[in-house]
Design a protein around this motif. Structure first.
Motif, short mmCIF file in Angstrom:
data_model
loop_
_atom_site.label_atom_id
_atom_site.label_comp_id
_atom_site.label_asym_id
_atom_site.label_seq_id
_atom_site.Cartn_x
_atom_site.Cartn_y
_atom_site.Cartn_z
N GLU A 184 0.83 -1.21 0.00
CA GLU A 184 0.00 0.00 0.00
C GLU A 184 0.87 1.26 0.00
OE1 GLU A 184 -3.24 2.23 2.93
OE2 GLU A 184 -2.72 0.13 3.31
N LEU A 185 1.92 1.26 0.82
CA LEU A 185 2.79 2.43 0.90
C LEU A 185 3.62 2.62 -0.38
CD1 LEU A 185 3.86 1.96 4.60
CD2 LEU A 185 2.52 3.88 3.68
N LEU A 186 4.07 1.52 -0.96
CA LEU A 186 4.79 1.63 -2.23
C LEU A 186 3.88 2.17 -3.32
CD1 LEU A 186 6.73 -1.77 -2.17
CD2 LEU A 186 7.73 0.52 -1.95
N SER A 187 2.66 1.69 -3.39
CA SER A 187 1.69 2.18 -4.38
C SER A 187 1.39 3.66 -4.16
CB SER A 187 0.39 1.38 -4.31
OG SER A 187 0.60 0.06 -4.70
N HIS A 188 1.30 4.05 -2.90
CA HIS A 188 1.07 5.46 -2.58
C HIS A 188 2.22 6.32 -3.08
CE1 HIS A 188 -0.81 8.78 -0.45
NE2 HIS A 188 0.37 9.06 0.11
N ALA A 189 3.45 5.87 -2.83
CA ALA A 189 4.62 6.61 -3.30
C ALA A 189 4.63 6.70 -4.83
CB ALA A 189 5.90 5.95 -2.80
N LYS A 190 4.30 5.61 -5.48
CA LYS A 190 4.24 5.60 -6.94
C LYS A 190 3.18 6.59 -7.43
CE LYS A 190 3.72 2.39 -10.80
NZ LYS A 190 3.48 0.97 -11.16
N GLY A 191 2.03 6.60 -6.77
CA GLY A 191 0.95 7.52 -7.13
C GLY A 191 1.32 8.98 -6.92
N LEU A 192 2.19 9.24 -5.97
CA LEU A 192 2.65 10.62 -5.73
C LEU A 192 3.64 11.08 -6.79
CD1 LEU A 192 3.13 10.58 -1.84
CD2 LEU A 192 1.38 11.83 -3.13
N GLY A 193 4.15 10.13 -7.58
CA GLY A 193 5.03 10.49 -8.69
C GLY A 193 6.52 10.38 -8.41
N PHE A 194 6.91 9.67 -7.36
CA PHE A 194 8.34 9.46 -7.14
C PHE A 194 8.91 8.70 -8.34
CE2 PHE A 194 7.15 10.14 -2.72
CZ PHE A 194 8.20 10.91 -2.25
N ARG A 195 10.04 9.16 -8.85
CA ARG A 195 10.69 8.46 -9.96
C ARG A 195 11.45 7.24 -9.50
NH1 ARG A 195 12.96 13.58 -13.21
NH2 ARG A 195 13.73 13.98 -11.14
N SER A 196 12.04 7.34 -8.32
CA SER A 196 12.83 6.24 -7.77
C SER A 196 12.28 5.89 -6.39
CB SER A 196 14.30 6.65 -7.69
OG SER A 196 15.07 5.59 -7.23
N ILE A 197 11.88 4.62 -6.25
CA ILE A 197 11.36 4.14 -4.98
C ILE A 197 12.24 2.97 -4.56
CG2 ILE A 197 9.38 3.16 -3.77
CD1 ILE A 197 7.61 4.50 -5.98
N ALA A 198 13.07 3.22 -3.55
CA ALA A 198 14.07 2.25 -3.13
C ALA A 198 13.66 1.59 -1.82
CB ALA A 198 15.42 2.94 -2.95
N ILE A 199 14.15 0.36 -1.63
CA ILE A 199 13.98 -0.34 -0.36
C ILE A 199 15.35 -0.76 0.13
CG2 ILE A 199 13.02 -2.36 0.80
CD1 ILE A 199 10.75 -2.36 -1.17
N ARG A 200 15.70 -0.32 1.34
CA ARG A 200 16.93 -0.75 2.01
C ARG A 200 16.53 -1.89 2.94
NH1 ARG A 200 19.90 3.85 4.40
NH2 ARG A 200 20.70 4.05 2.30
N SER A 201 17.10 -3.07 2.71
CA SER A 201 16.60 -4.29 3.34
C SER A 201 17.72 -5.27 3.62
CB SER A 201 15.58 -4.93 2.38
OG SER A 201 15.22 -6.22 2.78
N ASN A 202 17.45 -6.22 4.50
CA ASN A 202 18.38 -7.34 4.67
C ASN A 202 18.16 -8.40 3.60
OD1 ASN A 202 16.23 -9.07 5.59
ND2 ASN A 202 16.58 -8.41 7.70
N GLY A 203 17.12 -8.26 2.80
CA GLY A 203 16.89 -9.12 1.64
C GLY A 203 16.23 -10.44 1.92
N ARG A 204 16.00 -10.78 3.17
CA ARG A 204 15.49 -12.12 3.48
C ARG A 204 14.09 -12.37 2.92
NH1 ARG A 204 16.03 -12.96 9.57
NH2 ARG A 204 15.15 -14.97 8.97
#
Length: 136
Positions: free
Chosen positions: A64-84
């Protein structure tokens, strides 16, 4: 405009790294409403947002939050993660479909210690590597 802005989502994590306190009872996350408000503010300062934690992939509202960011028009949406969590291919597809397009996976190394020793979780490196393989 800033190159990027970090969206710190909270402290909850599925690792137990020896240098971090984002594990256990003290760990807390911000609410979905708080984070959506922060995303609207961040948009005025940057075209790039980095979702960070603790571990953002554990949030039930991540898509939901990623979709919201996309809808706001962010060009780059990154996730900093441990990858698990990215070791699950279906999860990868959903996260990418929701708008994430940059992935920063943390892998630890110390001359005298292994990743699993640092995270204090056996198999955490194997899961992180599987996640990177699924993403890339």
């Amino acid at each position: 405009m800033n190159d990027y802005v970090r969206l710190r989502m909270g402290n909850v994590c599925n690792n137990n790294c020896m240098f971090c306190d984002a594990f256990g009872e003290k760990a807390k996350n911000k609410t979905t409403v708080q984070l959506k408000k922060e995303l609207r503010v961040i948009k005025d300062f940057s075209q790039t947002v980095i979702f960070t934690g603790g571990e953002p992939t554990l949030r039930k509202d991540l898509l939901e939050l990623l979709s919201h960011a996309k809808g706001l028009g962010f060009r780059s949406i990154a996730i900093r993660s441990n990858g698990r969590m990215f070791s699950y291919p279906d999860f990868c597809r959903k996260v990418i479909g929701a708008g994430a397009n940059v992935f920063m996976i943390k892998v630890f190394h110390h001359p005298e210690m292994k990743h699993d020793d640092i995270t204090r979780l056996k198999g955490s490196l194997r899961q992180s590597v599987a996640g990177m393989n699924n993403l890339f």
